[in-house]
Design an enzyme around this catalytic site. Structure first.
Site, PDB file in Angstrom:
ATOM      1  N   TYR A   1      -1.701  -1.321  10.358  1.00 60.99           N
ATOM      2  CA  TYR A   1      -1.855  -1.575   8.916  1.00 60.99           C
ATOM      3  C   TYR A   1      -0.565  -1.231   8.185  1.00 60.99           C
ATOM      4  O   TYR A   1      -0.046  -2.021   7.382  1.00 60.99           O
ATOM      5  CB  TYR A   1      -3.013  -0.709   8.405  1.00 60.99           C
TER       6      TYR A   1
ATOM      7  N   SER B   1       0.882  -1.174   0.000  1.00 59.45           N
ATOM      8  CA  SER B   1       0.000   0.000   0.000  1.00 59.45           C
ATOM      9  C   SER B   1       0.918   1.222   0.000  1.00 59.45           C
ATOM     10  O   SER B   1       2.111   1.097   0.320  1.00 59.45           O
ATOM     11  CB  SER B   1      -0.836  -0.016   1.291  1.00 59.45           C
TER      12      SER B   1
END
Ligand code: NAD
Length: 250
Positions: free
Chosen positions: A154, A141
């Site tokens: 995350y 990401s």
């Protein structure tokens, strides 16, 4: 079996996983759709079949090693092998500053995004090594490349995807296995719509600086994944490809 190429997609029931399943189906690739949601996974199977390709659904919680082994076994049972792996299942977490996470929230994100991805790699690599090669795309990401407030756990798991991608590229290149990662920016999927609803301010801060002034679309990410899994440039190995409208360029 035979000449039919086979792809496993975790989190294939929604968002980026579903878009990639549909795009890979256009290449005639058989898809093993893995998801914790049976309704979502079966809907992707239906859509893949509608495009004229083969698909199976395997229900699995990727944070459980035995369920990961199960989806790998089921795929080999159905299609004979695994040529491609889109290691994609993931959750974003609660969207709060790090100290405000509960231990359970930290463990949950680690369990799915980190352990789940590593278990998948372990068992899929076994099959690919026996098979004489394969291609893998891990899902990092922009939060795996730069820091981003409110997604600490995350972000830790997505940075980890960069590390494992580079390591596996080094370890298995000689066995014909190519491993890359993608680093999508904010892309319009159900996960992002939910995050936006719950954390409007954090969402605004994360998306306002995007140079292209729009969110990414799942079909754009699917195009990149398809290129990395099937394209004619397998010399691309061990890299993290951003697809973020310029977000990490500035
Ligand atoms: P999504 O929520 O639309 O889809 C995720 C899918 O994973 C769902 O079908 C869900 O049921 C499944 N899933 C969740 N937990 C699971 C588990 N324990 N076991 C098996 N399946 C499980 O999300 P998305 O936006 O398509 O995200 C897919 C991946 O891309 C994630 O790893 C996410 O972190 C990553 N990513 C997304 C964006 C974005 O902006 N959408 C950006 C960068 C990275």
């Amino acid at each position: 079996m035979g000449e039919q190429k086979v792809a496993v997609i975790t989190g294939g029931g929604s968002g980026l996983g579903q878009a990639a399943a549909l795009r890979l189906a256009e290449e005639g690739i058989a898809i093993s759709v893995v998801d914790i949601s049976e309704t979502a996974g079966k809907e992707t199977v239906r859509l893949v079949e509608e495009k004229g390709s083969k698909a199976i659904f395997v229900k699995a919680d990727v944070s459980k090693a035995e369920e990961v082994k199960h989806y790998v076994d089921k795929t080999v049972e159905a299609f004979g092998t695994i040529d491609m792996f889109y290691n994609n299942a993931g959750i974003s977490g609660p969207g709060v500053k790090f100290v405000d996470n509960t231990i359970e929230q930290i463990d949950m994100v680690l369990g799915i995004n980190l352990n789940g991805a590593l278990y998948g790699l372990k068992y899929v690599l076994d099959v690919m090594l026996a098979n004489g090669g394969g291609r893998i795309v891990n899902t990092s990401s922009t939060a795996g490349v730069v820091g981003q407030a409110t997604v600490g756990t995350y972000s830790a798991t997505k940075h980890a995807m960069v590390g494992i991608t580079k390591t596996l590229a080094a370890e298995y290149a000689e066995q014909g296995i190519v491993v890359n990662a993608i680093a999508p920016g904010t892309t319009e999927t159900p996960m992002v719509r939910e995050y936006k609803e719950k954390n409007p301010d954090a969402f605004k801060n994360a998306t306002e600086p995007i140079p292209q002034k729009r969110l990414g679309q799942p079909e754009e990410v699917a195009e990149l994944v398809t290129f990395l899994l099937t394209g004619k440039a397998p010399y691309i190995n061990g890299v993290v490809v951003p697809i973020d409208g310029g977000f990490t360029a500035i």
